[in-house]
Design a protein around this motif. Structure first.
Motif, PDB file in Angstrom:
ATOM      1  N   ALA A   1       0.832  -1.214   0.000  1.00 52.84           N
ATOM      2  CA  ALA A   1       0.000   0.000   0.000  1.00 52.84           C
ATOM      3  C   ALA A   1       0.866   1.263   0.000  1.00 52.84           C
TER       4      ALA A   1
ATOM      5  N   TYR B   1       4.679  -6.467   2.342  1.00 55.79           N
ATOM      6  CA  TYR B   1       3.842  -7.596   1.917  1.00 55.79           C
ATOM      7  C   TYR B   1       2.949  -7.161   0.769  1.00 55.79           C
TER       8      TYR B   1
ATOM      9  N   ASN C   1      -0.268  -9.168  -1.581  1.00 55.48           N
ATOM     10  CA  ASN C   1      -1.571  -9.645  -1.084  1.00 55.48           C
ATOM     11  C   ASN C   1      -1.421 -11.012  -0.420  1.00 55.48           C
TER      12      ASN C   1
ATOM     13  N   LEU D   1     -20.676 -12.623  -4.188  1.00 52.91           N
ATOM     14  CA  LEU D   1     -19.433 -11.860  -4.063  1.00 52.91           C
ATOM     15  C   LEU D   1     -19.485 -10.702  -5.053  1.00 52.91           C
TER      16      LEU D   1
ATOM     17  N   PHE E   1     -15.488  -5.524  -7.623  1.00 59.62           N
ATOM     18  CA  PHE E   1     -15.404  -4.062  -7.645  1.00 59.62           C
ATOM     19  C   PHE E   1     -14.740  -3.560  -8.921  1.00 59.62           C
TER      20      PHE E   1
ATOM     21  N   ARG F   1      -3.475  -8.372  -8.826  1.00 59.01           N
ATOM     22  CA  ARG F   1      -2.695  -8.370  -7.576  1.00 59.01           C
ATOM     23  C   ARG F   1      -1.729  -9.549  -7.566  1.00 59.01           C
TER      24      ARG F   1
ATOM     25  N   TYR G   1      -0.536 -12.386  -5.249  1.00 63.62           N
ATOM     26  CA  TYR G   1      -0.969 -13.096  -4.039  1.00 63.62           C
ATOM     27  C   TYR G   1       0.146 -13.986  -3.519  1.00 63.62           C
TER      28      TYR G   1
ATOM     29  N   VAL H   1      -8.907 -10.238 -10.624  1.00 68.30           N
ATOM     30  CA  VAL H   1      -9.992 -10.682  -9.722  1.00 68.30           C
ATOM     31  C   VAL H   1     -10.732 -11.859 -10.363  1.00 68.30           C
TER      32      VAL H   1
ATOM     33  N   ARG I   1     -14.125   0.107  -6.262  1.00 69.34           N
ATOM     34  CA  ARG I   1     -13.978   0.431  -4.838  1.00 69.34           C
ATOM     35  C   ARG I   1     -12.972   1.587  -4.736  1.00 69.34           C
TER      36      ARG I   1
ATOM     37  N   VAL J   1      -1.060  -4.087  -8.978  1.00 69.44           N
ATOM     38  CA  VAL J   1       0.066  -4.022  -8.030  1.00 69.44           C
ATOM     39  C   VAL J   1       0.749  -5.387  -8.021  1.00 69.44           C
TER      40      VAL J   1
HETATM   41  O1  LIG Z   1     -15.195  -8.672  -2.194  1.00 72.58           O
HETATM   42  C1  LIG Z   1     -14.226  -8.272  -2.877  1.00 72.58           C
HETATM   43  C2  LIG Z   1     -12.941  -8.055  -2.309  1.00 72.58           C
HETATM   44  C3  LIG Z   1     -11.935  -7.580  -3.122  1.00 72.58           C
HETATM   45  N1  LIG Z   1     -12.156  -7.355  -4.438  1.00 72.58           N
HETATM   46  C4  LIG Z   1     -11.059  -6.874  -5.301  1.00 72.58           C
HETATM   47  O2  LIG Z   1      -9.966  -7.769  -5.157  1.00 72.58           O
HETATM   48  C5  LIG Z   1      -8.727  -7.074  -5.238  1.00 72.58           C
HETATM   49  C6  LIG Z   1      -7.909  -7.366  -4.003  1.00 72.58           C
HETATM   50  O3  LIG Z   1      -8.543  -6.762  -2.891  1.00 72.58           O
HETATM   51  P1  LIG Z   1      -8.176  -7.085  -1.364  1.00 72.58           P
HETATM   52  O4  LIG Z   1      -9.148  -6.335  -0.520  1.00 72.58           O
HETATM   53  O5  LIG Z   1      -8.089  -8.559  -1.185  1.00 72.58           O
HETATM   54  O6  LIG Z   1      -6.703  -6.517  -1.200  1.00 72.58           O
HETATM   55  P2  LIG Z   1      -6.094  -5.080  -1.547  1.00 72.58           P
HETATM   56  O7  LIG Z   1      -5.302  -5.247  -2.804  1.00 72.58           O
HETATM   57  O8  LIG Z   1      -7.114  -4.028  -1.519  1.00 72.58           O
HETATM   58  O9  LIG Z   1      -5.140  -4.788  -0.288  1.00 72.58           O
HETATM   59  C7  LIG Z   1      -4.289  -5.755   0.294  1.00 72.58           C
HETATM   60  O10 LIG Z   1      -3.054  -5.749  -0.357  1.00 72.58           O
HETATM   61  C8  LIG Z   1      -2.387  -4.508  -0.360  1.00 72.58           C
HETATM   62  C9  LIG Z   1      -1.126  -4.666  -1.163  1.00 72.58           C
HETATM   63  O11 LIG Z   1      -1.412  -4.789  -2.522  1.00 72.58           O
HETATM   64  C10 LIG Z   1      -2.079  -4.078   1.065  1.00 72.58           C
HETATM   65  O12 LIG Z   1      -1.074  -4.877   1.599  1.00 72.58           O
HETATM   66  C11 LIG Z   1      -3.325  -4.107   1.918  1.00 72.58           C
HETATM   67  O13 LIG Z   1      -2.951  -3.957   3.274  1.00 72.58           O
HETATM   68  C12 LIG Z   1      -4.061  -5.401   1.777  1.00 72.58           C
HETATM   69  O14 LIG Z   1      -5.321  -5.295   2.414  1.00 72.58           O
HETATM   70  C13 LIG Z   1      -9.089  -5.593  -5.387  1.00 72.58           C
HETATM   71  O15 LIG Z   1      -9.066  -5.259  -6.724  1.00 72.58           O
HETATM   72  C14 LIG Z   1     -10.535  -5.521  -4.883  1.00 72.58           C
HETATM   73  O16 LIG Z   1     -11.285  -4.496  -5.485  1.00 72.58           O
HETATM   74  C15 LIG Z   1     -13.404  -7.561  -5.017  1.00 72.58           C
HETATM   75  O17 LIG Z   1     -13.612  -7.334  -6.206  1.00 72.58           O
HETATM   76  N2  LIG Z   1     -14.397  -8.012  -4.194  1.00 72.58           N
END
Ligand SMILES: O=c1ccn([C@@H]2O[C@H](COP(=O)(O)OP(=O)(O)O[C@H]3O[C@H](CO)[C@H](O)[C@H](O)[C@H]3O)[C@@H](O)[C@H]2O)c(=O)[nH]1
Ligand SMILES: NC(=O)c1ccc[n+]([C@@H]2O[C@H](COP(=O)([O-])OP(=O)(O)OC[C@H]3O[C@@H](n4cnc5c(N)ncnc54)[C@H](O)[C@@H]3O)[C@@H](O)[C@H]2O)c1
Length: 328
Positions: free
Chosen positions: A119, A168, A170, A205, A208, A221, A223, A259, A282, A289
């Motif tokens: 982040a 970190y 994802n 589910l 976004f 992302r 993972y 996704v 969202r 990333v």
């Molecule tokens: O119900 C959901 C949940 C997530 N997503 C999408 O899935 C992707 C991943 O989302 P996450 O919420 O799983 O993770 P983030 O990438 O937002 O964030 C995570 O990874 C980041 C690094 O990339 C940071 O480390 C952060 O602290 C951690 O929460 C995003 O595009 C999000 O929009 C959906 O479409 N639906």
């Protein structure tokens, strides 16, 4: 001498505890159980329940034990919550990390391993992104961690103190032997939420955004399996013992999944075609990333064992099944 692990009752901390205890280290855990679970703490570790922001309590922890290194996981981790309540994040992540560094400097603890995050990069214009890319967080959570990294850098220049900040990407999956996993309430992370949907604990589910400039329009992302990430902490400890050199290191595999690719993997592994629905983007989501991973391989003796999205999902589902079947 002991290793002090803050946040050892949490998701990533509890996996790392297993690694550190398996290596025969003496481990002390400090956790206030705000989001962690006592039963997640490896029984070989000594548990002290308390808040890292409680100066008197932490003073006693440092005075009563001979501590060689700190692995600092304790913190607040929910990005949208940080937007609603930024001061909570600056206190629990930034201010409390400052105090942890100060305790270390005061008590001559010279090794510090820090939970940082991708982040920090915000919306990187280049992918994969390497550690030299500018810090450009877009949320109070990201800022709180970015400021912590800056403090660590400054402290390492001023004092006899070294750190490794692991950024970190994802984090997902669970211990392959089912000893711990992600038990977080009201989880928002994609793989956790998808496993809940696959097991029938969510009606649908939400995806976004479908109009990102990516191969299939959804976000990409990197993972990383939580057990591989846990192992990286032990490697970081060895590196600090060997070289006493401060570093900031990405922790990912360097492969991006959209996704839709993640959801299709969860459906395939679980055998359940759960409902999904596209909705608006969202706020704060970056299109892509993905980690550049050369540095972790150059600096740490890290050999990932679970670099396989299906395996990550398999372990996440097994854990979800386990906690749901034992829930009262
Ligand atoms: O119900 C959901 C949940 C997530 N997503 C999408 O899935 C992707 C991943 O989302 P996450 O919420 O799983 O993770 P983030 O990438 O937002 O964030 C995570 O990874 C980041 C690094 O990339 C940071 O480390 C952060 O602290 C951690 O929460 C995003 O595009 C999000 O929009 C959906 O479409 N639906
Ligand atoms: N989960 C991720 O995807 C992710 C990604 C990047 C970075 N991180 C970082 O990794 C670390 C661990 O995250 P996690 O996913 O395991 O979260 P988690 O919520 O499961 O674990 C955090 C642990 O810290 C404890 N804690 C929180 N504040 C405390 C305090 N003031 N005093 C004592 N204990 C306290 C909680 O009770 C919990 O056991 C955090 O610093 C987080 O910012 C997590």
């Amino acid at each position: 001498m002991a290793i002090l692990v803050t946040g050892g009752a949490g998701y990533i901390g509890s996996h790392t505890l297993i690694e550190v205890c398996d290596a025969g280290e003496d481990v002390i855990v400090v956790d206030n159980l705000s989001t962690g679970f006592k039963e997640a703490i490896d029984s070989r570790a000594k548990f002290l329940q308390g808040d890292i922001g409680d100066q008197a309590f932490m003073q006693r922890v440092f005075e009563d034990h001979s501590i060689e290194a700190v692995i600092h996981f304790a913190g607040s981790v929910i990005v949208p919550e940080s937007v609603e309540n930024p001061l909570l994040y600056y206190r629990n992540n930034t201010e409390n990390t400052r105090q942890m560094i100060e305790h270390c400097v005061t008590h001559q603890v010279k090794k510090f391993i820090f939970s940082s995050t991708a982040a920090i990069y915000g919306m990187p214009e280049e992918c994969p992104v390497d550690e030299t890319y500018q810090r450009n967080p877009i949320s109070p959570y990201g800022h709180s961690k970015s400021m912590s990294e800056l403090m660590l850098e400054d402290a390492s220049k001023a004092y006899d103190f070294n750190f490794i900040a692991l950024r970190y990407f994802n984090v997902a999956g669970a211990d392959p032997m089912g000893r711990t996993g992600q038990s977080t309430k009201n989880a928002t992370h994609l793989i956790k939420v998808a496993c809940e949907a696959a097991l029938g604990y969510r009606d649908e589910l939400l995806i976004f955004g479908s109009d990102y400039d990516t191969s299939d329009g959804t976000c990409i992302r990197d993972y990383i399996h939580v057990s591989d990430l846990a192992a990286a902490h032990l490697c970081a400890l060895s590196a600090l013992r060997k070289t006493a050199q401060s570093e900031i290191i990405n922790c990912g595999y360097g492969t991006g999944y959209s996704v839709l690719e993640v959801l299709s993997t969860v459906k395939k592994v679980s055998g359940v075609d759960f409902n999904t629905r596209f909705t608006d983007r969202r706020a704060g989501d970056s299109p892509q990333v993905v980690a550049k991973c050369s540095k972790i391989h150059e600096h740490l003796d890290w050999i990932p064992k679970y670099n396989n999205l299906s395996l990550i999902v398999e372990h996440a589902i097994e854990w979800e099944r386990k906690i749901r079947s034992s829930a009262p």
